[in-house]
Design a protein around this motif. Structure first.
Motif, PDB file in Angstrom:
ATOM      1  N   ILE A 161       0.853  -1.199   0.000  1.00 38.15           N
ATOM      2  CA  ILE A 161       0.000   0.000   0.000  1.00 38.15           C
ATOM      3  C   ILE A 161       0.883   1.242   0.000  1.00 38.15           C
ATOM      4  O   ILE A 161       0.624   2.205  -0.739  1.00 38.15           O
ATOM      5  N   GLU A 162       1.932   1.225   0.811  1.00 36.08           N
ATOM      6  CA  GLU A 162       2.812   2.384   0.905  1.00 36.08           C
ATOM      7  C   GLU A 162       3.467   2.697  -0.444  1.00 36.08           C
ATOM      8  O   GLU A 162       3.575   3.867  -0.836  1.00 36.08           O
ATOM      9  N   ARG A 189      -5.216  -0.654   7.499  1.00 35.30           N
ATOM     10  CA  ARG A 189      -4.568  -1.151   6.287  1.00 35.30           C
ATOM     11  C   ARG A 189      -5.619  -1.687   5.308  1.00 35.30           C
ATOM     12  O   ARG A 189      -5.475  -1.548   4.089  1.00 35.30           O
ATOM     13  N   GLU A 190      -6.652  -2.277   5.826  1.00 34.08           N
ATOM     14  CA  GLU A 190      -7.723  -2.738   4.949  1.00 34.08           C
ATOM     15  C   GLU A 190      -8.421  -1.564   4.288  1.00 34.08           C
ATOM     16  O   GLU A 190      -8.741  -1.598   3.098  1.00 34.08           O
ATOM     17  N   VAL A 191      -8.615  -0.482   5.046  1.00 35.65           N
ATOM     18  CA  VAL A 191      -9.273   0.708   4.502  1.00 35.65           C
ATOM     19  C   VAL A 191      -8.432   1.332   3.398  1.00 35.65           C
ATOM     20  O   VAL A 191      -8.914   1.592   2.285  1.00 35.65           O
ATOM     21  N   PHE A 192      -7.154   1.581   3.670  1.00 34.15           N
ATOM     22  CA  PHE A 192      -6.299   2.249   2.687  1.00 34.15           C
ATOM     23  C   PHE A 192      -5.871   1.312   1.563  1.00 34.15           C
ATOM     24  O   PHE A 192      -5.374   1.774   0.530  1.00 34.15           O
ATOM     25  N   GLY A 193      -6.068   0.032   1.750  1.00 34.00           N
ATOM     26  CA  GLY A 193      -5.737  -0.907   0.691  1.00 34.00           C
ATOM     27  C   GLY A 193      -6.801  -1.021  -0.375  1.00 34.00           C
ATOM     28  O   GLY A 193      -6.596  -1.704  -1.390  1.00 34.00           O
ATOM     29  N   GLY A 194      -7.942  -0.348  -0.201  1.00 35.65           N
ATOM     30  CA  GLY A 194      -9.006  -0.388  -1.196  1.00 35.65           C
ATOM     31  C   GLY A 194      -8.652   0.395  -2.449  1.00 35.65           C
ATOM     32  O   GLY A 194      -7.666   1.140  -2.498  1.00 35.65           O
ATOM     33  N   GLU A 195      -9.471   0.240  -3.469  1.00 35.88           N
ATOM     34  CA  GLU A 195      -9.264   0.950  -4.732  1.00 35.88           C
ATOM     35  C   GLU A 195     -10.032   2.266  -4.725  1.00 35.88           C
ATOM     36  O   GLU A 195     -11.248   2.291  -4.494  1.00 35.88           O
ATOM     37  N   TYR A 196      -9.308   3.370  -4.973  1.00 32.85           N
ATOM     38  CA  TYR A 196      -9.914   4.694  -4.986  1.00 32.85           C
ATOM     39  C   TYR A 196      -9.390   5.491  -6.175  1.00 32.85           C
ATOM     40  O   TYR A 196      -8.240   5.314  -6.595  1.00 32.85           O
ATOM     41  N   GLU A 197     -10.228   6.377  -6.683  1.00 32.48           N
ATOM     42  CA  GLU A 197      -9.787   7.355  -7.664  1.00 32.48           C
ATOM     43  C   GLU A 197      -9.216   8.551  -6.912  1.00 32.48           C
ATOM     44  O   GLU A 197      -9.753   8.967  -5.882  1.00 32.48           O
ATOM     45  N   SER A 198      -8.116   9.105  -7.427  1.00 26.70           N
ATOM     46  CA  SER A 198      -7.490  10.260  -6.809  1.00 26.70           C
ATOM     47  C   SER A 198      -7.393  11.390  -7.824  1.00 26.70           C
ATOM     48  O   SER A 198      -6.813  11.203  -8.896  1.00 26.70           O
ATOM     49  N   TYR A 199      -7.970  12.548  -7.489  1.00 27.29           N
ATOM     50  CA  TYR A 199      -7.948  13.704  -8.383  1.00 27.29           C
ATOM     51  C   TYR A 199      -7.082  14.792  -7.765  1.00 27.29           C
ATOM     52  O   TYR A 199      -7.199  15.096  -6.580  1.00 27.29           O
ATOM     53  N   PHE A 200      -6.226  15.402  -8.601  1.00 25.13           N
ATOM     54  CA  PHE A 200      -5.330  16.430  -8.105  1.00 25.13           C
ATOM     55  C   PHE A 200      -5.662  17.806  -8.681  1.00 25.13           C
ATOM     56  O   PHE A 200      -4.877  18.743  -8.551  1.00 25.13           O
ATOM     57  N   SER A 257     -19.877  12.526  -5.314  1.00 23.02           N
ATOM     58  CA  SER A 257     -19.275  11.898  -6.481  1.00 23.02           C
ATOM     59  C   SER A 257     -20.382  11.356  -7.372  1.00 23.02           C
ATOM     60  O   SER A 257     -21.569  11.452  -7.052  1.00 23.02           O
ATOM     61  N   GLU A 258     -19.972  10.814  -8.495  1.00 24.20           N
ATOM     62  CA  GLU A 258     -20.902  10.147  -9.406  1.00 24.20           C
ATOM     63  C   GLU A 258     -20.399   8.732  -9.649  1.00 24.20           C
ATOM     64  O   GLU A 258     -19.639   8.468 -10.567  1.00 24.20           O
ATOM     65  N   ARG A 259     -20.791   7.850  -8.731  1.00 21.66           N
ATOM     66  CA  ARG A 259     -20.493   6.421  -8.846  1.00 21.66           C
ATOM     67  C   ARG A 259     -18.989   6.139  -8.924  1.00 21.66           C
ATOM     68  O   ARG A 259     -18.529   5.331  -9.710  1.00 21.66           O
ATOM     69  N   GLU A 260     -18.214   6.878  -8.080  1.00 22.12           N
ATOM     70  CA  GLU A 260     -16.773   6.630  -7.982  1.00 22.12           C
ATOM     71  C   GLU A 260     -16.365   6.581  -6.517  1.00 22.12           C
ATOM     72  O   GLU A 260     -16.891   7.328  -5.687  1.00 22.12           O
ATOM     73  N   ALA A 261     -15.431   5.706  -6.209  1.00 24.11           N
ATOM     74  CA  ALA A 261     -14.807   5.711  -4.889  1.00 24.11           C
ATOM     75  C   ALA A 261     -13.623   6.675  -4.937  1.00 24.11           C
ATOM     76  O   ALA A 261     -12.805   6.604  -5.851  1.00 24.11           O
ATOM     77  N   ARG A 262     -13.537   7.593  -3.967  1.00 18.27           N
ATOM     78  CA  ARG A 262     -12.516   8.635  -4.040  1.00 18.27           C
ATOM     79  C   ARG A 262     -11.680   8.712  -2.776  1.00 18.27           C
ATOM     80  O   ARG A 262     -12.179   8.563  -1.659  1.00 18.27           O
ATOM     81  N   ASP A 279     -21.700   7.179  -2.536  1.00 18.80           N
ATOM     82  CA  ASP A 279     -20.438   6.614  -3.010  1.00 18.80           C
ATOM     83  C   ASP A 279     -19.443   6.465  -1.866  1.00 18.80           C
ATOM     84  O   ASP A 279     -19.583   7.061  -0.796  1.00 18.80           O
ATOM     85  N   ARG A 280     -18.421   5.683  -2.113  1.00 16.88           N
ATOM     86  CA  ARG A 280     -17.421   5.378  -1.087  1.00 16.88           C
ATOM     87  C   ARG A 280     -16.319   6.434  -1.106  1.00 16.88           C
ATOM     88  O   ARG A 280     -15.744   6.741  -2.149  1.00 16.88           O
ATOM     89  N   PHE A 281     -16.014   6.968   0.068  1.00 18.77           N
ATOM     90  CA  PHE A 281     -14.973   7.979   0.203  1.00 18.77           C
ATOM     91  C   PHE A 281     -14.004   7.575   1.304  1.00 18.77           C
ATOM     92  O   PHE A 281     -14.385   6.954   2.293  1.00 18.77           O
TER      93      PHE A 281
END
Length: 433
Positions: free
Chosen positions: A5-6, A58-69, A174-179, A207-209
């Motif tokens: 994850i790191e 670790r389980e939380v941060f190990g999930g799949e998320y979209e990251s916008y900058f 969001s619109e159907r995205e995990a962020r 949505d999942r944040f």
């Protein structure tokens, strides 16, 4: 680090470093590399870390998320969902969403976007930013320090009394995205100033944040600051909040948090009393049902003599939810005449729910007055029976007893209308437990 994850998060940073650093002075950006290194070495805390033993980060941060900058509109018409009036400083998915990036009043008060303030007042922001946050001891704070791009900035000069509260909606849509979202806020209140803050953390969609937020608050000599916040996340989301407060002599700071459940909420609250006569009041309420999880750590550091702190946290836990409180009061060797009091009381309403409480005193001075206590119990059967004998139904009797239990915390707010509204939200949550 392999494919850990790191490593994924570190690669994410270096792949977007130019965008992340844009708009911040070099002194701030140079701190990012050190913070990222501290994060990489310490890693996402596991259950082996005593402060995080009740939830798997670790389980939380190990999930799949979209990251916008860059800011991506998450929702329209963002406003505070609480009944207060004052300057509104909205955040959407960690980015400032106000019409004007920075407001500058004739009395010297400045508020708005942290990124805008860093560009316009680099010396002011550079003087304070990242001086209270514990990057070495808290890996999730260090992660925020590396990725921070925006948030709220408030500066109140010496002697200025702010009549209206600063209202800060911290919204996630969001619109159907995990962020994965980062927000960093910096609030500075100079000597003999006063201000009130109202924060409303909430998800606006289902949505999942994962919101990793940090705020640094500086309360100058003789200043008085009150912060009231509500947390309302959906059941799929996680809030990680690192709150760092530093107080100078004769200052007064009050923090009231009302956690209304939803997903996982991890709050790290640290206060450093660095001047004689400083006084800290920290109050919290958590209402958890279903699969909600609330995890609170507080660290109150009495670093000098003649300071006072009060802590009161209450929780109601039902269903398969869990609530945990880990509170530590530290009294330095020369912090004589310290007065420090800590309480945590819980109602456990179901056999499948869990409550964990660990109040701690670490005292290295001998002329102090300190106490701590914790309770975990059920509703008072005799009180319920007494109310039923007077014509109140069992369900209503249970609700009345729970409301009386939680109102002790909500009543600490100096905002009468806001306290009433938070009480109504608490009643609604209690009815759903």
């Amino acid at each position: 680090m392999g494919d850990s994850i790191e490593k994924r998060l570190t690669d994410l940073y270096f792949g977007n470093e130019d965008i992340i650093c844009e708009g911040f002075p070099g002194a701030v950006n140079r701190q990012r590399a050190a913070a990222l290194e501290q994060f990489s070495v310490a890693g996402i805390p596991s259950r082996r870390n005593e402060r995080y033993r009740y939830n798997d980060m670790r389980e939380v941060f190990g999930g799949e998320y979209e990251s916008y900058f860059t800011p991506v509109p998450g929702t329209a018409g963002v406003c505070c969902g609480l009944p207060v009036e004052g300057p509104v400083l909205p955040l959407v998915n960690g980015f400032y969403a106000g019409a004007d990036p920075l407001a500058e009043r004739p009395d010297g008060v400045i508020f708005g976007s942290l990124r805008a303030a860093a560009g316009r007042y680099p010396e002011l922001v550079g003087r304070w930013l990242n001086t209270a946050a514990d990057n070495a001891g808290e890996a999730l704070t260090a992660l925020n320090t590396a990725f921070m791009q925006d948030g709220v900035f408030i500066y109140v000069p010496r002697g200025v009394q702010c009549a209206e509260p600063f209202v800060i909606p911290c919204c996630y849509g969001s619109e159907r995205e995990a962020r994965l979202c980062f927000a960093r806020s910096l609030m500075v209140f100079e000597a003999d100033s006063s201000a009130k803050l109202v924060l409303d953390y909430r998800t606006l969609t289902g949505d999942r944040f994962l919101a990793d937020s940090v705020r640094e608050i500086f309360v100058g000599r003789g200043a008085r600051v009150e912060l009231t916040e509500a947390v309302r996340f959906n059941e799929a989301s996680t809030q990680v909040l690192g709150s760092y407060v530093r107080q100078e002599a004769d200052s007064h700071f009050q923090n009231l948090t009302v956690q209304l459940g939803g997903g996982l909420s991890r709050i790290n609250y640290t206060a450093s009393l660095d001047g004689p006569g400083a006084e800290s009041h920290v109050y919290g309420l958590y209402l958890c049902g279903g699969a909600d999880r609330t995890d609170i750590y507080t660290g109150i550091n009495h670093n000098v003599p003649d300071c006072t702190s009060y802590e009161l946290f209450k929780g109601v836990v039902a269903g398969e939810a869990s609530g945990s409180f880990n509170g530590r009061i530290f009294v330095a060797p020369d912090a004589q005449r310290t007065r420090a009091f800590q309480e945590n009381h819980n109602l456990q309403l179901s056999d499948s729910s869990h409550v964990y409480t660990k109040p701690q005193l670490e005292i290295y001075a001998d002329d102090v007055k300190c106490s701590h206590g914790a309770t975990v119990g059920q509703l008072d059967a005799e009180a319920v029976y007494y109310m039923r004998q007077r014509g109140i139904g069992e369900a209503d009797a249970r609700k009345l007893q729970m409301f009386g239990f939680v109102n002790d915390v909500i009543a600490k707010s100096s905002f009468d209308e806001l306290a009433r509204h938070l009480g109504e939200l608490a009643v609604g949550k209690i009815e759903s437990l």
